[in-house]
Write a protein that holds these residues in place. Sequence first.
Motif, PDB file in Angstrom:
ATOM      1  N   ALA A  47       0.885  -1.211  -0.111  1.00  0.00           N
ATOM      2  CA  ALA A  47      -0.091   0.122  -0.068  1.00  0.00           C
ATOM      3  C   ALA A  47       0.826   1.167  -0.109  1.00  0.00           C
ATOM      4  CB  ALA A  47      -0.876   0.077   1.101  1.00  0.00           C
ATOM      5  N   SER A  48       2.172   1.240   0.631  1.00  0.00           N
ATOM      6  CA  SER A  48       2.846   2.381   0.932  1.00  0.00           C
ATOM      7  C   SER A  48       3.452   2.749  -0.472  1.00  0.00           C
ATOM      8  CB  SER A  48       4.075   2.111   1.738  1.00  0.00           C
ATOM      9  OG  SER A  48       4.825   0.967   1.563  1.00  0.00           O
ATOM     10  N   ASP A  49       3.360   1.755  -1.735  1.00  0.00           N
ATOM     11  CA  ASP A  49       4.167   2.288  -3.082  1.00  0.00           C
ATOM     12  C   ASP A  49       2.960   2.841  -3.640  1.00  0.00           C
ATOM     13  OD1 ASP A  49       6.499   0.667  -2.795  1.00  0.00           O
ATOM     14  OD2 ASP A  49       5.343  -0.985  -2.510  1.00  0.00           O
ATOM     15  N   VAL A  50       1.799   3.132  -3.358  1.00  0.00           N
ATOM     16  CA  VAL A  50       0.832   3.853  -4.163  1.00  0.00           C
ATOM     17  C   VAL A  50       1.087   5.272  -4.298  1.00  0.00           C
ATOM     18  CG1 VAL A  50      -1.629   4.626  -4.383  1.00  0.00           C
ATOM     19  CG2 VAL A  50      -0.943   2.143  -3.714  1.00  0.00           C
ATOM     20  N   PRO A  51       1.496   5.974  -4.995  1.00  0.00           N
ATOM     21  CA  PRO A  51       2.034   7.472  -5.410  1.00  0.00           C
ATOM     22  C   PRO A  51       0.812   8.128  -4.715  1.00  0.00           C
ATOM     23  CG  PRO A  51       2.261   6.329  -7.380  1.00  0.00           C
ATOM     24  CD  PRO A  51       1.505   5.492  -6.528  1.00  0.00           C
ATOM     25  N   VAL A  52       1.149   9.180  -3.938  1.00  0.00           N
ATOM     26  CA  VAL A  52       0.214  10.174  -3.371  1.00  0.00           C
ATOM     27  C   VAL A  52      -1.043  10.600  -4.511  1.00  0.00           C
ATOM     28  CG1 VAL A  52      -0.222  12.461  -2.389  1.00  0.00           C
ATOM     29  CG2 VAL A  52       1.756  11.132  -1.811  1.00  0.00           C
ATOM     30  N   HIS A  53      -0.555  10.848  -5.454  1.00  0.00           N
ATOM     31  CA  HIS A  53      -1.476  11.457  -6.623  1.00  0.00           C
ATOM     32  C   HIS A  53      -2.593  10.217  -6.859  1.00  0.00           C
ATOM     33  CE1 HIS A  53       1.353   9.844  -9.490  1.00  0.00           C
ATOM     34  NE2 HIS A  53       0.371   9.995 -10.463  1.00  0.00           N
ATOM     35  N   LEU A  54      -2.211   8.931  -6.667  1.00  0.00           N
ATOM     36  CA  LEU A  54      -3.051   7.966  -7.038  1.00  0.00           C
ATOM     37  C   LEU A  54      -4.195   7.439  -5.824  1.00  0.00           C
ATOM     38  CD1 LEU A  54      -0.936   6.259  -9.888  1.00  0.00           C
ATOM     39  CD2 LEU A  54      -2.643   7.776 -10.057  1.00  0.00           C
ATOM     40  N   ARG A  55      -3.891   8.172  -4.545  1.00  0.00           N
ATOM     41  CA  ARG A  55      -4.619   7.290  -3.661  1.00  0.00           C
ATOM     42  C   ARG A  55      -6.001   7.484  -3.689  1.00  0.00           C
ATOM     43  NH1 ARG A  55      -0.396   9.190   1.247  1.00  0.00           N
ATOM     44  NH2 ARG A  55       1.455   7.643   0.248  1.00  0.00           N
ATOM     45  N   GLY A  56      -6.791   6.537  -3.712  1.00  0.00           N
ATOM     46  CA  GLY A  56      -8.116   6.518  -3.704  1.00  0.00           C
ATOM     47  C   GLY A  56      -8.295   6.065  -5.095  1.00  0.00           C
ATOM     48  N   LYS A  57      -7.751   6.017  -6.095  1.00  0.00           N
ATOM     49  CA  LYS A  57      -7.856   5.699  -7.412  1.00  0.00           C
ATOM     50  C   LYS A  57      -7.085   4.189  -7.513  1.00  0.00           C
ATOM     51  CE  LYS A  57      -7.736  10.245  -9.451  1.00  0.00           C
ATOM     52  NZ  LYS A  57      -6.799  11.136 -10.102  1.00  0.00           N
ATOM     53  N   LEU A  58      -6.408   3.666  -6.805  1.00  0.00           N
ATOM     54  CA  LEU A  58      -5.464   2.513  -6.990  1.00  0.00           C
ATOM     55  C   LEU A  58      -5.228   1.721  -5.799  1.00  0.00           C
ATOM     56  CD1 LEU A  58      -3.372   0.905  -8.633  1.00  0.00           C
ATOM     57  CD2 LEU A  58      -2.032   2.825  -7.937  1.00  0.00           C
ATOM     58  N   ARG A  59      -5.684   0.637  -5.704  1.00  0.00           N
ATOM     59  CA  ARG A  59      -5.013  -0.422  -4.304  1.00  0.00           C
ATOM     60  C   ARG A  59      -4.196  -1.311  -5.062  1.00  0.00           C
ATOM     61  NH1 ARG A  59     -10.517  -3.335  -2.609  1.00  0.00           N
ATOM     62  NH2 ARG A  59     -11.390  -2.245  -4.619  1.00  0.00           N
ATOM     63  N   ILE A  60      -3.316  -2.043  -4.226  1.00  0.00           N
ATOM     64  CA  ILE A  60      -2.460  -2.986  -4.406  1.00  0.00           C
ATOM     65  C   ILE A  60      -2.931  -4.265  -3.613  1.00  0.00           C
ATOM     66  CG2 ILE A  60      -0.033  -3.986  -4.391  1.00  0.00           C
ATOM     67  CD1 ILE A  60       0.649  -0.969  -5.107  1.00  0.00           C
ATOM     68  N   THR A  61      -2.907  -5.298  -4.222  1.00  0.00           N
ATOM     69  CA  THR A  61      -3.494  -6.612  -3.535  1.00  0.00           C
ATOM     70  C   THR A  61      -2.327  -7.826  -4.020  1.00  0.00           C
ATOM     71  OG1 THR A  61      -5.000  -8.199  -3.162  1.00  0.00           O
ATOM     72  CG2 THR A  61      -4.688  -7.462  -5.344  1.00  0.00           C
ATOM     73  N   SER A  62      -2.122  -8.511  -2.642  1.00  0.00           N
ATOM     74  CA  SER A  62      -1.333  -9.706  -2.971  1.00  0.00           C
ATOM     75  C   SER A  62      -2.330 -11.151  -3.051  1.00  0.00           C
ATOM     76  CB  SER A  62      -0.595 -10.273  -1.835  1.00  0.00           C
ATOM     77  OG  SER A  62      -1.355 -10.233  -0.621  1.00  0.00           O
ATOM     78  N   ALA A  63      -3.774 -10.749  -3.362  1.00  0.00           N
ATOM     79  CA  ALA A  63      -4.760 -11.961  -3.123  1.00  0.00           C
ATOM     80  C   ALA A  63      -4.429 -12.593  -4.632  1.00  0.00           C
ATOM     81  CB  ALA A  63      -6.100 -11.241  -3.054  1.00  0.00           C
ATOM     82  N   GLN A  64      -4.878 -13.655  -4.710  1.00  0.00           N
ATOM     83  CA  GLN A  64      -5.117 -14.750  -5.870  1.00  0.00           C
ATOM     84  C   GLN A  64      -6.304 -14.415  -6.697  1.00  0.00           C
ATOM     85  OE1 GLN A  64      -2.255 -16.828  -7.333  1.00  0.00           O
ATOM     86  NE2 GLN A  64      -1.221 -15.208  -5.638  1.00  0.00           N
ATOM     87  N   PRO A  65      -6.497 -14.727  -7.839  1.00  0.00           N
ATOM     88  CA  PRO A  65      -7.767 -14.513  -8.779  1.00  0.00           C
ATOM     89  C   PRO A  65      -9.003 -14.493  -7.964  1.00  0.00           C
ATOM     90  CG  PRO A  65      -6.165 -15.164 -10.265  1.00  0.00           C
ATOM     91  CD  PRO A  65      -5.484 -15.466  -8.674  1.00  0.00           C
ATOM     92  N   ALA A  66      -9.233 -15.812  -7.448  1.00  0.00           N
ATOM     93  CA  ALA A  66     -10.551 -16.254  -6.801  1.00  0.00           C
ATOM     94  C   ALA A  66     -10.913 -15.411  -5.876  1.00  0.00           C
ATOM     95  CB  ALA A  66     -10.462 -17.988  -6.519  1.00  0.00           C
ATOM     96  N   GLN A  67      -9.772 -15.083  -4.981  1.00  0.00           N
ATOM     97  CA  GLN A  67     -10.010 -14.369  -3.491  1.00  0.00           C
ATOM     98  C   GLN A  67     -10.222 -12.887  -4.258  1.00  0.00           C
ATOM     99  OE1 GLN A  67      -6.581 -14.395  -0.867  1.00  0.00           O
ATOM    100  NE2 GLN A  67      -7.780 -12.660   0.396  1.00  0.00           N
ATOM    101  N   LEU A  68      -9.461 -12.617  -4.890  1.00  0.00           N
ATOM    102  CA  LEU A  68      -9.930 -11.179  -5.265  1.00  0.00           C
ATOM    103  C   LEU A  68     -11.192 -10.863  -5.817  1.00  0.00           C
ATOM    104  CD1 LEU A  68      -8.759  -8.243  -5.942  1.00  0.00           C
ATOM    105  CD2 LEU A  68      -7.744  -9.134  -7.975  1.00  0.00           C
TER     106      LEU A  68
END
Lengths: 207, 207
Positions: free
Chosen positions: A95-116
């Motif tokens: 989550a800390s890799d999300v640039p400030v200007h993209l917060r709220g527009k983008l999230r990062i996940t480590s989930a696999q497809p079915a879980q996501l």
Amino acid sequence: MAPDRTPAKAHGNAFGNAFGKVFIATSVDGFIARPDGSLDWLPAGGDGGEDYGYAAFMRTVDGIVMGRSTYESVLGFDGWPFEKPVVVMSRTLGASDVPVHLRGKLRITSAQPAQLVAELRAEGWSSAYIDGGAVIRAFLAAGEVGEMTITRVPVLIGAGRPLFGDIGCDLRLTCLASQAYPSGMVSTRYRVEAGGRVMVRNGGGDE
Amino acid sequence: MAPDRTPAKAHGNAFGNAFGKVFIATSVDGFIARPDGSLDWLPAGGDGGEDYGYAAFMRTVDGIVMGRSTYESVLGFDGWPFEKPVVVMSRTLGASDVPVHLRGKLRITSAQPAQLVAELRAEGWSSAYIDGGAVIRAFLAAGEVGEMTITRVPVLIGAGRPLFGDIGCDLRLTCLASQAYPSGMVSTRYRVEAGGRVMVRNGGGDE
């Protein structure tokens, strides 16, 4: 049937209601990028304003799911091109890799497809644009691609990053529409058929 | 252009007058056969009498050039399916391998594409149907394919014998026509563009 491939019951995640939609350009020999990731073989921007159905496609999805490599390419564009929410699948970014200007527009996940897919459905998404070779292949293997629009760019590039890989089974497709554009691009929309899924007998499948 | 690929002068054998025409079916993921050569993923014979343009295509060629592997597949058919003369490219077969019932219809050659094209042109051929993956790739590399009709069968088979390979350069194509059939097959006819040929800088090409 080839002797090593046997019919199997329909996939757990019914393809008819599958979550993912693919919309991607490939060379006639099936590559989505050169070995170094270069896209110089794609038509230069503009192309007479033709978008090959992209805007209409985007109206049918609730957001975009992509891999890290695609995400890093998009970061190099002039401005963030997506209005809809974006999920980046990555085991290394957080989550800390999300640039400030993209917060709220983008999230990062480590989930696999079915879980996501379960998580996003719980949030009210009914479908997502699945982008990037590795993510597309993972969603295909998980039975979570219901539709694919493949636009063939009229060039053979000989080597590169392939769109498809071996997911251990056949996937039957139904052609829903095909259109040739004046530029020479040919865009074909397929439904991925659950009933046509044929698993390899000796494993490699996901049942 | 990617840094490792530079424009080159048009090929010695002008593509505009290239000898070879390809007419072939591939899976959506670009295979012409499974790894063991199986074609079980192709639609069963008949298909409502639709020939996907095959008869019309055959009227445009003077004969057929194929590899040994394709030839041996054809030998397994019920009867010899070609009315026009056939040339089999093989380094291992010889004239004595031609079955009695095929004498006069078939010859075997160890010539390379450019030499074979010269010989056949000298006999009055102006074009040939180029069939079989290895022979198609050899003719593409030699600049002797002028036109390709690729019919996409709506299935992903995941692994197999690819139609295309790396011939060390890009080949630009022009889409001449594309047709979607009720069966879901999508057939696209391309011209291979001589002027669009881009050679790899560090060899591997044929100039």
